[in-house]
Design a protein around this motif. Structure first.
Motif, PDB file in Angstrom:
ATOM      1  N   UNK A  70       7.560 -15.306 -28.681  1.00 20.23           N
ATOM      2  CA  UNK A  70       8.262 -15.162 -27.405  1.00 20.23           C
ATOM      3  C   UNK A  70       8.822 -13.754 -27.205  1.00 20.23           C
ATOM      4  N   UNK A  71       8.678 -12.916 -28.200  1.00 20.96           N
ATOM      5  CA  UNK A  71       9.185 -11.556 -28.183  1.00 20.96           C
ATOM      6  C   UNK A  71       8.051 -10.635 -27.708  1.00 20.96           C
ATOM      7  N   UNK A  72       7.655 -10.740 -26.437  1.00 22.46           N
ATOM      8  CA  UNK A  72       6.480 -10.025 -25.956  1.00 22.46           C
ATOM      9  C   UNK A  72       6.854  -8.831 -25.086  1.00 22.46           C
ATOM     10  N   UNK A  73       6.365  -7.683 -25.481  1.00 23.08           N
ATOM     11  CA  UNK A  73       6.578  -6.434 -24.772  1.00 23.08           C
ATOM     12  C   UNK A  73       5.616  -5.397 -25.343  1.00 23.08           C
ATOM     13  N   UNK A  74       5.558  -4.258 -24.708  1.00 19.70           N
ATOM     14  CA  UNK A  74       4.740  -3.154 -25.199  1.00 19.70           C
ATOM     15  C   UNK A  74       5.660  -2.221 -25.984  1.00 19.70           C
ATOM     16  N   UNK A  75       5.183  -1.752 -27.117  1.00 18.80           N
ATOM     17  CA  UNK A  75       5.966  -0.846 -27.952  1.00 18.80           C
ATOM     18  C   UNK A  75       5.557   0.597 -27.672  1.00 18.80           C
ATOM     19  N   UNK A  76       6.554   1.465 -27.581  1.00 18.82           N
ATOM     20  CA  UNK A  76       6.332   2.895 -27.442  1.00 18.82           C
ATOM     21  C   UNK A  76       6.816   3.541 -28.735  1.00 18.82           C
ATOM     22  N   UNK A  77       5.899   4.051 -29.530  1.00 19.95           N
ATOM     23  CA  UNK A  77       6.224   4.580 -30.851  1.00 19.95           C
ATOM     24  C   UNK A  77       6.165   6.103 -30.844  1.00 19.95           C
ATOM     25  N   UNK A  78       7.307   6.733 -31.120  1.00 22.63           N
ATOM     26  CA  UNK A  78       7.347   8.199 -31.199  1.00 22.63           C
ATOM     27  C   UNK A  78       6.806   8.625 -32.555  1.00 22.63           C
ATOM     28  N   UNK A  79       5.757   9.429 -32.547  1.00 24.80           N
ATOM     29  CA  UNK A  79       5.145   9.849 -33.798  1.00 24.80           C
ATOM     30  C   UNK A  79       5.925  10.967 -34.484  1.00 24.80           C
ATOM     31  N   UNK A  80       6.950  11.496 -33.809  1.00 25.24           N
ATOM     32  CA  UNK A  80       7.778  12.546 -34.441  1.00 25.24           C
ATOM     33  C   UNK A  80       8.983  11.956 -35.169  1.00 25.24           C
ATOM     34  N   UNK A  81       9.813  11.200 -34.441  1.00 27.05           N
ATOM     35  CA  UNK A  81      11.061  10.702 -35.040  1.00 27.05           C
ATOM     36  C   UNK A  81      10.970   9.250 -35.502  1.00 27.05           C
ATOM     37  N   UNK A  82       9.902   8.551 -35.108  1.00 23.45           N
ATOM     38  CA  UNK A  82       9.731   7.165 -35.527  1.00 23.45           C
ATOM     39  C   UNK A  82      10.416   6.149 -34.643  1.00 23.45           C
ATOM     40  N   UNK A  83      11.059   6.613 -33.594  1.00 20.30           N
ATOM     41  CA  UNK A  83      11.756   5.705 -32.676  1.00 20.30           C
ATOM     42  C   UNK A  83      10.759   4.745 -32.038  1.00 20.30           C
ATOM     43  N   UNK A  84      11.175   3.487 -31.877  1.00 20.61           N
ATOM     44  CA  UNK A  84      10.366   2.471 -31.216  1.00 20.61           C
ATOM     45  C   UNK A  84      11.145   1.959 -30.014  1.00 20.61           C
ATOM     46  N   UNK A  85      10.586   2.139 -28.839  1.00 19.12           N
ATOM     47  CA  UNK A  85      11.171   1.590 -27.618  1.00 19.12           C
ATOM     48  C   UNK A  85      10.300   0.436 -27.156  1.00 19.12           C
ATOM     49  N   UNK A  86      10.880  -0.427 -26.348  1.00 16.78           N
ATOM     50  CA  UNK A  86      10.152  -1.563 -25.794  1.00 16.78           C
ATOM     51  C   UNK A  86      10.182  -1.464 -24.280  1.00 16.78           C
ATOM     52  N   UNK A  87       9.036  -1.736 -23.662  1.00 15.28           N
ATOM     53  CA  UNK A  87       8.976  -1.786 -22.203  1.00 15.28           C
ATOM     54  C   UNK A  87       8.343  -3.112 -21.793  1.00 15.28           C
ATOM     55  N   UNK A  88       8.645  -3.516 -20.598  1.00 17.08           N
ATOM     56  CA  UNK A  88       8.127  -4.784 -20.085  1.00 17.08           C
ATOM     57  C   UNK A  88       6.609  -4.766 -20.073  1.00 17.08           C
ATOM     58  N   UNK A  89       6.032  -5.889 -20.383  1.00 10.46           N
ATOM     59  CA  UNK A  89       4.582  -6.028 -20.432  1.00 10.46           C
ATOM     60  C   UNK A  89       3.948  -5.724 -19.067  1.00 10.46           C
ATOM     61  N   UNK A  90       4.709  -5.950 -18.008  1.00 10.30           N
ATOM     62  CA  UNK A  90       4.213  -5.683 -16.654  1.00 10.30           C
ATOM     63  C   UNK A  90       3.925  -4.205 -16.424  1.00 10.30           C
TER      64      UNK A  90
END
Length: 127
Positions: A70-90
């Motif tokens: 139920x935890x569905x979203x797109x992940x945005x992974x920064x290849x420099x600092x490793x930060x992971x953000x989530x954005x709506x699947x839409x």
């Protein structure tokens, strides 16, 4: 398939951690059941994924990250600092429509991580 106590511990750990590698799941499970090893964790995660209870995503190099379905979203992974953000699947709807129209391809964006550079790292380059 029977939900064994070990499988339930693995599922509970994934749900509690939100996003976790098998090693992180193992560490969490071992707080309660110290005799469970990483092989058992991998087998349980594989089975739980086949049952549709968890999903994995590759957020970069290394081990996959698991989350509850139920935890569905797109992940945005920064290849420099490793930060992971989530954005709506839409967010991927326009691309999904184009892929379907032009290629007959049905995108499953729930299993997607995009690699790039986050805003903070880009701003550090400018400043």
């Amino acid at each position: 398939m029977r939900m064994t106590p070990q499988r339930q511990l693995v599922l509970d750990a994934v749900r509690e951690l939100g996003h976790a590698t098998p090693e992180q799941v193992c560490k969490k499970v071992q707080e309660t059941a110290p005799t469970i090893n990483i092989t058992t964790i991998y087998r349980a995660l594989d089975l739980l994924e086949q049952l549709g209870l968890v999903r994995h995503t590759h957020l970069g190099h290394g081990a996959p990250t698991y989350s509850a379905e139920e935890h569905e979203h797109v992940h945005l992974a920064c290849h420099r600092c490793g930060r992971i953000d989530e954005v709506a699947i839409e967010t991927m709807d326009e691309l999904a429509d184009k892929l379907r129209r032009e290629h007959g391809f049905a995108l499953d964006a729930t299993h997607l991580a995009l690699s790039g550079t986050c805003r903070e790292c880009q701003n550090a380059d400018i400043g």
